[in-house]
Scaffold this active site. Structure first.
Site, PDB file in Angstrom:
ATOM      1  N   THR A  12       4.747   2.484  -8.520  1.00 39.43           N
ATOM      2  CA  THR A  12       5.747   3.451  -8.050  1.00 39.43           C
ATOM      3  C   THR A  12       6.889   2.773  -7.302  1.00 39.43           C
ATOM      4  O   THR A  12       8.039   3.211  -7.387  1.00 39.43           O
ATOM      5  CB  THR A  12       5.051   4.502  -7.159  1.00 39.43           C
ATOM      6  OG1 THR A  12       4.188   5.257  -8.002  1.00 39.43           O
ATOM      7  CG2 THR A  12       6.031   5.443  -6.502  1.00 39.43           C
ATOM      8  N   SER A  53       0.034   0.939 -12.617  1.00 41.08           N
ATOM      9  CA  SER A  53      -1.173   0.122 -12.461  1.00 41.08           C
ATOM     10  C   SER A  53      -2.401   0.704 -13.144  1.00 41.08           C
ATOM     11  O   SER A  53      -3.384  -0.009 -13.356  1.00 41.08           O
ATOM     12  CB  SER A  53      -1.451  -0.150 -10.992  1.00 41.08           C
ATOM     13  OG  SER A  53      -1.825   1.023 -10.321  1.00 41.08           O
ATOM     14  N   THR A  86      -0.137   1.646  -6.694  1.00 39.71           N
ATOM     15  CA  THR A  86      -1.199   1.940  -5.729  1.00 39.71           C
ATOM     16  C   THR A  86      -2.497   2.387  -6.389  1.00 39.71           C
ATOM     17  O   THR A  86      -3.565   2.280  -5.797  1.00 39.71           O
ATOM     18  CB  THR A  86      -0.741   3.030  -4.735  1.00 39.71           C
ATOM     19  OG1 THR A  86      -0.410   4.207  -5.474  1.00 39.71           O
ATOM     20  CG2 THR A  86       0.444   2.566  -3.924  1.00 39.71           C
ATOM     21  N   ASP A  87      -2.403   2.899  -7.625  1.00 39.01           N
ATOM     22  CA  ASP A  87      -3.598   3.497  -8.246  1.00 39.01           C
ATOM     23  C   ASP A  87      -4.766   2.517  -8.359  1.00 39.01           C
ATOM     24  O   ASP A  87      -5.922   2.902  -8.165  1.00 39.01           O
ATOM     25  CB  ASP A  87      -3.266   4.034  -9.641  1.00 39.01           C
ATOM     26  CG  ASP A  87      -2.410   5.301  -9.612  1.00 39.01           C
ATOM     27  OD1 ASP A  87      -2.093   5.780  -8.505  1.00 39.01           O
ATOM     28  OD2 ASP A  87      -2.060   5.799 -10.687  1.00 39.01           O
TER      29      ASP A  87
HETATM   30  N1  ASP Z   1       0.960   5.473 -10.824  1.00 40.35           N
HETATM   31  C1  ASP Z   1       1.440   4.509  -9.881  1.00 40.35           C
HETATM   32  C2  ASP Z   1       0.805   3.171 -10.155  1.00 40.35           C
HETATM   33  O1  ASP Z   1      -0.279   2.899  -9.683  1.00 40.35           O
HETATM   34  C3  ASP Z   1       1.167   4.962  -8.525  1.00 40.35           C
HETATM   35  C4  ASP Z   1       1.751   4.107  -7.461  1.00 40.35           C
HETATM   36  O2  ASP Z   1       2.159   2.995  -7.650  1.00 40.35           O
HETATM   37  O3  ASP Z   1       1.745   4.604  -6.325  1.00 40.35           O
HETATM   38  O4  ASP Z   1       1.398   2.372 -10.815  1.00 40.35           O
END
Ligand code: ASP
Length: 332
Positions: A12, A53, A86-87
């Site tokens: 993100t 991710s 973050t995932d």
């Molecule tokens: N969907 C995103 C990822 O993990 C979420 C994030 O980065 O917060 O790439």
């Protein structure tokens, strides 16, 4: 204070609107341009990939691991920041930590709000990660996660909020440091077992699956994982690590086929423990499952993956030993 290398992988923090939703597409330089760089720190960017991710593969994670080690081969580098979705950040962070044998900090960060969001959290998180990666006070603390004003040890830290800014915590532990008014306040040094050697280049990539227990569950999915060729299975059990006698029998059969079985729990905090029989952790351990302490599913899977990569062929005992080593448990 010194030289920090930012390895950009997407997430993100690097995401923009794609017409129907957000997805990572920005390069590391664009991400870095959003953040204030701490005084005295110089930054070099390595663009490794730009993906969400949830799409990362073991191959991608090993490419990140190798890139970290290549960057650290330069003695002029004082620390590394990895920008990451973050995932699955907790999985990559733990893989890096398991193989990190260098005092210099490697700090993962990301954002809950996309690159161009007004008042997004990415700029602050990246600033704090740069501060942590360049800090002499965090040397020897292993791989870290800087997020929302806190710095966490990679081991045990998981994503605990889907949307809120305080996305990461160790539900069974406490942060390593806080960042307040641009200053780092170090609270503790994480316990870390001896790091594992890097997997040899060209090592076959093992399948490692996660199966969750619940009321009315049978061993069908666990058996399907084994039939699909899994070299490891993480059983996410209930409570302190409990399932059924039928699942115990399936674990025993899987272990007999050379599959590494690790036991964790659906409960957010606390260790798994050998308390209950009639399908509980007492019986699962006797069947050959390895209890993973306070690690949750994603990181338990990474520990199994690392053990399988360490011993791609040969004895199950070697893989079990490597798993116990990754867990920091006695070798017995
Ligand atoms: N969907 C995103 C990822 O993990 C979420 C994030 O980065 O917060 O790439």
């Amino acid at each position: 204070m010194g030289q920090v290398v930012v390895i950009s992988t997407g997430g993100t923090i690097a995401s923009r609107w794609q017409g129907s939703g957000f997805a990572a597409d920005a390069r590391g330089g664009d991400v870095l341009a959003t953040a204030a760089v701490p005084d005295g720190v110089t930054v070099r960017v390595v663009d490794l990939m730009s993906v969400n991710s949830a799409r990362l593969t073991t191959r991608d994670q090993l490419a990140l691991l190798r890139t970290v080690h290549e960057v650290l081969a330069d003695p002029a580098v004082d620390g590394i920041v990895v920008t990451h979705g973050t995932d699955t950040l907790e999985e990559s962070a733990f893989l890096l930590d398991l193989h990190h044998h260098d005092p210099r900090p490697v700090v993962l960060t990301g954002a809950q709000l996309p690159l161009e969001a007004p008042d997004g959290d990415g700029p602050r998180n990246l600033h704090d990660a740069l501060l942590a990666a360049s800090s002499a006070a965090l040397r020897g603390h292993g791989v870290l996660v800087a997020f929302d004003g806190q710095v966490h040890a990679a081991r045990g830290t998981i994503k605990v909020q889907t949307l809120a800014a305080d996305a990461f915590a160790d539900p069974s532990g406490s942060p390593v440091a806080d960042v307040k008014d641009g200053r780092l306040l170090v609270r503790r040094r994480p316990d870390r077992p001896q790091p594992l050697p890097l997997p040899a280049a060209g090592t076959p990539l093992p399948r490692v699956d996660i199966v969750t227990h619940h009321c009315d569950a049978d061993p069908l999915l666990l058996n399907a994982a084994v039939d699909a060729g899994a070299r490891g299975v993480v059983l996410v059990a209930t409570g302190a690590g409990n399932a059924t006698p039928e699942v115990v029998a399936a674990v025993e059969a899987a272990v007999a086929r050379g599959v590494l079985v690790a036991l964790t729990t659906r409960v957010p905090a606390g260790p798994v423990a050998e308390i209950y029989t009639h399908g509980g952790a007492v019986d699962l351990a006797a069947a050959g499952a390895v209890l993973t302490g306070t690690l949750r599913a994603g990181q338990a899977r990474i520990a199994v993956l690392a053990a399988a990569l360490a011993h791609p062929t040969g004895d199950t005992d070697d893989r079990t030993h490597a798993l116990r080593r990754a867990l920091g448990a006695p070798a017995a």
